[in-house]
Write a protein that holds these residues in place. Sequence first.
Motif, PDB file in Angstrom:
ATOM      1  N   ALA A   3     -77.283  60.769  19.365  1.00  0.00           N
ATOM      2  CA  ALA A   3     -77.095  59.476  19.807  1.00  0.00           C
ATOM      3  C   ALA A   3     -77.321  59.116  21.024  1.00  0.00           C
ATOM      4  O   ALA A   3     -77.576  58.204  21.534  1.00  0.00           O
ATOM      5  N   VAL A   4     -76.712  60.146  21.944  1.00  0.00           N
ATOM      6  CA  VAL A   4     -77.270  60.115  23.330  1.00  0.00           C
ATOM      7  C   VAL A   4     -78.577  59.950  23.510  1.00  0.00           C
ATOM      8  O   VAL A   4     -79.139  59.243  24.493  1.00  0.00           O
ATOM      9  N   ALA A   5     -79.396  60.732  23.038  1.00  0.00           N
ATOM     10  CA  ALA A   5     -80.792  60.488  23.211  1.00  0.00           C
ATOM     11  C   ALA A   5     -81.390  59.081  22.647  1.00  0.00           C
ATOM     12  O   ALA A   5     -82.320  58.389  23.444  1.00  0.00           O
ATOM     13  N   VAL A   6     -80.840  58.573  21.474  1.00  0.00           N
ATOM     14  CA  VAL A   6     -81.275  57.222  21.308  1.00  0.00           C
ATOM     15  C   VAL A   6     -80.752  56.100  22.433  1.00  0.00           C
ATOM     16  O   VAL A   6     -81.448  55.317  22.519  1.00  0.00           O
ATOM     17  N   ILE A   7     -79.449  56.434  22.670  1.00  0.00           N
ATOM     18  CA  ILE A   7     -79.144  55.380  23.690  1.00  0.00           C
ATOM     19  C   ILE A   7     -79.965  55.302  25.127  1.00  0.00           C
ATOM     20  O   ILE A   7     -80.111  54.449  25.437  1.00  0.00           O
ATOM     21  N   LEU A   8     -80.278  56.613  25.437  1.00  0.00           N
ATOM     22  CA  LEU A   8     -80.981  56.755  26.672  1.00  0.00           C
ATOM     23  C   LEU A   8     -82.557  56.185  26.311  1.00  0.00           C
ATOM     24  O   LEU A   8     -83.145  55.644  27.165  1.00  0.00           O
ATOM     25  N   PHE A   9     -83.060  56.366  25.170  1.00  0.00           N
ATOM     26  CA  PHE A   9     -84.295  55.935  24.718  1.00  0.00           C
ATOM     27  C   PHE A   9     -84.249  54.355  25.045  1.00  0.00           C
ATOM     28  O   PHE A   9     -85.174  53.843  25.721  1.00  0.00           O
ATOM     29  N   ILE A  10     -83.326  53.743  24.475  1.00  0.00           N
ATOM     30  CA  ILE A  10     -83.051  52.426  24.529  1.00  0.00           C
ATOM     31  C   ILE A  10     -82.911  51.752  25.768  1.00  0.00           C
ATOM     32  O   ILE A  10     -83.436  50.706  26.217  1.00  0.00           O
ATOM     33  N   ALA A  11     -82.049  52.578  26.505  1.00  0.00           N
ATOM     34  CA  ALA A  11     -81.899  52.146  28.116  1.00  0.00           C
ATOM     35  C   ALA A  11     -83.170  52.081  28.933  1.00  0.00           C
ATOM     36  O   ALA A  11     -83.146  51.183  29.579  1.00  0.00           O
ATOM     37  N   VAL A  12     -84.093  53.107  28.718  1.00  0.00           N
ATOM     38  CA  VAL A  12     -85.076  53.053  29.386  1.00  0.00           C
ATOM     39  C   VAL A  12     -86.013  51.920  28.898  1.00  0.00           C
ATOM     40  O   VAL A  12     -86.751  51.310  29.839  1.00  0.00           O
ATOM     41  N   TRP A  13     -86.089  51.844  27.838  1.00  0.00           N
ATOM     42  CA  TRP A  13     -86.889  50.573  27.108  1.00  0.00           C
ATOM     43  C   TRP A  13     -86.591  49.394  27.820  1.00  0.00           C
ATOM     44  O   TRP A  13     -87.441  48.597  28.203  1.00  0.00           O
ATOM     45  N   ILE A  14     -85.229  49.066  27.629  1.00  0.00           N
ATOM     46  CA  ILE A  14     -84.777  47.748  28.112  1.00  0.00           C
ATOM     47  C   ILE A  14     -84.986  47.577  29.788  1.00  0.00           C
ATOM     48  O   ILE A  14     -85.215  46.632  30.189  1.00  0.00           O
ATOM     49  N   GLY A  16     -87.389  49.133  31.580  1.00  0.00           N
ATOM     50  CA  GLY A  16     -88.925  48.819  31.565  1.00  0.00           C
ATOM     51  C   GLY A  16     -89.066  47.523  31.494  1.00  0.00           C
ATOM     52  O   GLY A  16     -89.814  46.695  32.186  1.00  0.00           O
ATOM     53  N   ILE A  17     -88.491  46.649  30.368  1.00  0.00           N
ATOM     54  CA  ILE A  17     -88.852  45.450  30.011  1.00  0.00           C
ATOM     55  C   ILE A  17     -88.431  44.437  31.107  1.00  0.00           C
ATOM     56  O   ILE A  17     -88.866  43.644  31.706  1.00  0.00           O
ATOM     57  N   ILE A  18     -86.989  44.811  31.568  1.00  0.00           N
ATOM     58  CA  ILE A  18     -86.361  43.948  32.554  1.00  0.00           C
ATOM     59  C   ILE A  18     -87.080  44.099  33.755  1.00  0.00           C
ATOM     60  O   ILE A  18     -87.325  42.984  34.418  1.00  0.00           O
ATOM     61  N   LEU A  19     -87.570  45.313  34.154  1.00  0.00           N
ATOM     62  CA  LEU A  19     -88.233  45.637  35.663  1.00  0.00           C
ATOM     63  C   LEU A  19     -89.477  44.785  35.425  1.00  0.00           C
ATOM     64  O   LEU A  19     -89.916  44.223  36.492  1.00  0.00           O
ATOM     65  N   ALA A  20     -90.215  45.092  34.331  1.00  0.00           N
ATOM     66  CA  ALA A  20     -91.433  44.363  34.336  1.00  0.00           C
ATOM     67  C   ALA A  20     -91.622  43.107  34.409  1.00  0.00           C
ATOM     68  O   ALA A  20     -92.358  42.027  34.844  1.00  0.00           O
ATOM     69  N   TRP A  37     -98.335  44.428  31.549  1.00  0.00           N
ATOM     70  CA  TRP A  37     -97.616  45.318  31.577  1.00  0.00           C
ATOM     71  C   TRP A  37     -96.284  45.058  30.769  1.00  0.00           C
ATOM     72  O   TRP A  37     -95.952  45.976  30.046  1.00  0.00           O
ATOM     73  N   LEU A  38     -96.015  43.993  30.614  1.00  0.00           N
ATOM     74  CA  LEU A  38     -94.767  43.641  29.737  1.00  0.00           C
ATOM     75  C   LEU A  38     -95.195  43.874  28.151  1.00  0.00           C
ATOM     76  O   LEU A  38     -94.036  44.534  27.618  1.00  0.00           O
ATOM     77  N   ALA A  39     -96.347  43.652  27.798  1.00  0.00           N
ATOM     78  CA  ALA A  39     -96.650  43.929  26.486  1.00  0.00           C
ATOM     79  C   ALA A  39     -96.829  45.601  26.460  1.00  0.00           C
ATOM     80  O   ALA A  39     -96.267  46.090  25.258  1.00  0.00           O
ATOM     81  N   PHE A  40     -97.232  46.276  27.520  1.00  0.00           N
ATOM     82  CA  PHE A  40     -97.348  47.610  27.352  1.00  0.00           C
ATOM     83  C   PHE A  40     -96.029  48.201  27.014  1.00  0.00           C
ATOM     84  O   PHE A  40     -95.677  49.270  26.289  1.00  0.00           O
ATOM     85  N   SER A  49     -92.409  51.823  29.015  1.00  0.00           N
ATOM     86  CA  SER A  49     -91.424  51.631  29.968  1.00  0.00           C
ATOM     87  C   SER A  49     -91.253  52.645  31.042  1.00  0.00           C
ATOM     88  O   SER A  49     -91.181  52.337  32.310  1.00  0.00           O
ATOM     89  N   ALA A  50     -91.419  53.898  30.555  1.00  0.00           N
ATOM     90  CA  ALA A  50     -91.027  55.183  31.413  1.00  0.00           C
ATOM     91  C   ALA A  50     -92.288  54.977  32.371  1.00  0.00           C
ATOM     92  O   ALA A  50     -92.079  55.087  33.711  1.00  0.00           O
ATOM     93  N   ILE A  51     -93.423  54.739  31.985  1.00  0.00           N
ATOM     94  CA  ILE A  51     -94.731  54.707  32.637  1.00  0.00           C
ATOM     95  C   ILE A  51     -94.722  53.573  33.694  1.00  0.00           C
ATOM     96  O   ILE A  51     -94.961  53.907  35.076  1.00  0.00           O
ATOM     97  N   PHE A  52     -94.399  52.460  33.101  1.00  0.00           N
ATOM     98  CA  PHE A  52     -94.400  51.331  34.247  1.00  0.00           C
ATOM     99  C   PHE A  52     -93.216  51.347  35.065  1.00  0.00           C
ATOM    100  O   PHE A  52     -93.516  51.220  36.384  1.00  0.00           O
ATOM    101  N   ALA A  53     -91.998  51.863  34.699  1.00  0.00           N
ATOM    102  CA  ALA A  53     -90.854  52.048  35.753  1.00  0.00           C
ATOM    103  C   ALA A  53     -91.362  53.142  36.927  1.00  0.00           C
ATOM    104  O   ALA A  53     -91.295  52.891  38.082  1.00  0.00           O
TER     105      ALA A  53
END
Length: 112
Positions: A3-14, A16-20, A37-40, A49-53
């Motif tokens: 659950a921690v890994a899934v939450i961390l994955f979703i947090a990084v994804w969100i 990245g989207i917000i930052l982009a 970049w946003l589409a990526f 998201s990680a690559i963009f961030a």
Amino acid sequence: MRAVAVILFIAVWIYGIILASLADQSKMPGGLRKGLWLAFTIVIPGVGSAIFAVSYLLANDPTRPTGRSAPRPGPIAPDDDPEFLARLDDELRRQHYERELRKHEDDDNDEE
């Protein structure tokens, strides 16, 4: 733990989207457009998201040298330097004066 890994994955994804989406177009890494970049970050959720961030933060780090040096103060070429030009002018005038002086001396010696 999963659950921690899934939450961390979703947090990084969100993140990245917000930052982009909030980033300035002129500061986009790699010279790519903001929409790309946003589409990526949306299409490739965690990795995009990680690559963009990471690339965005590295590209916009003020403590990191950019490879561009600050412009040097003063003239770069000799013909831009007023002191050099003044010395050159003085030297040319002196040489011209000496040539004229020798010419007049030679004329005076020929008359004798």
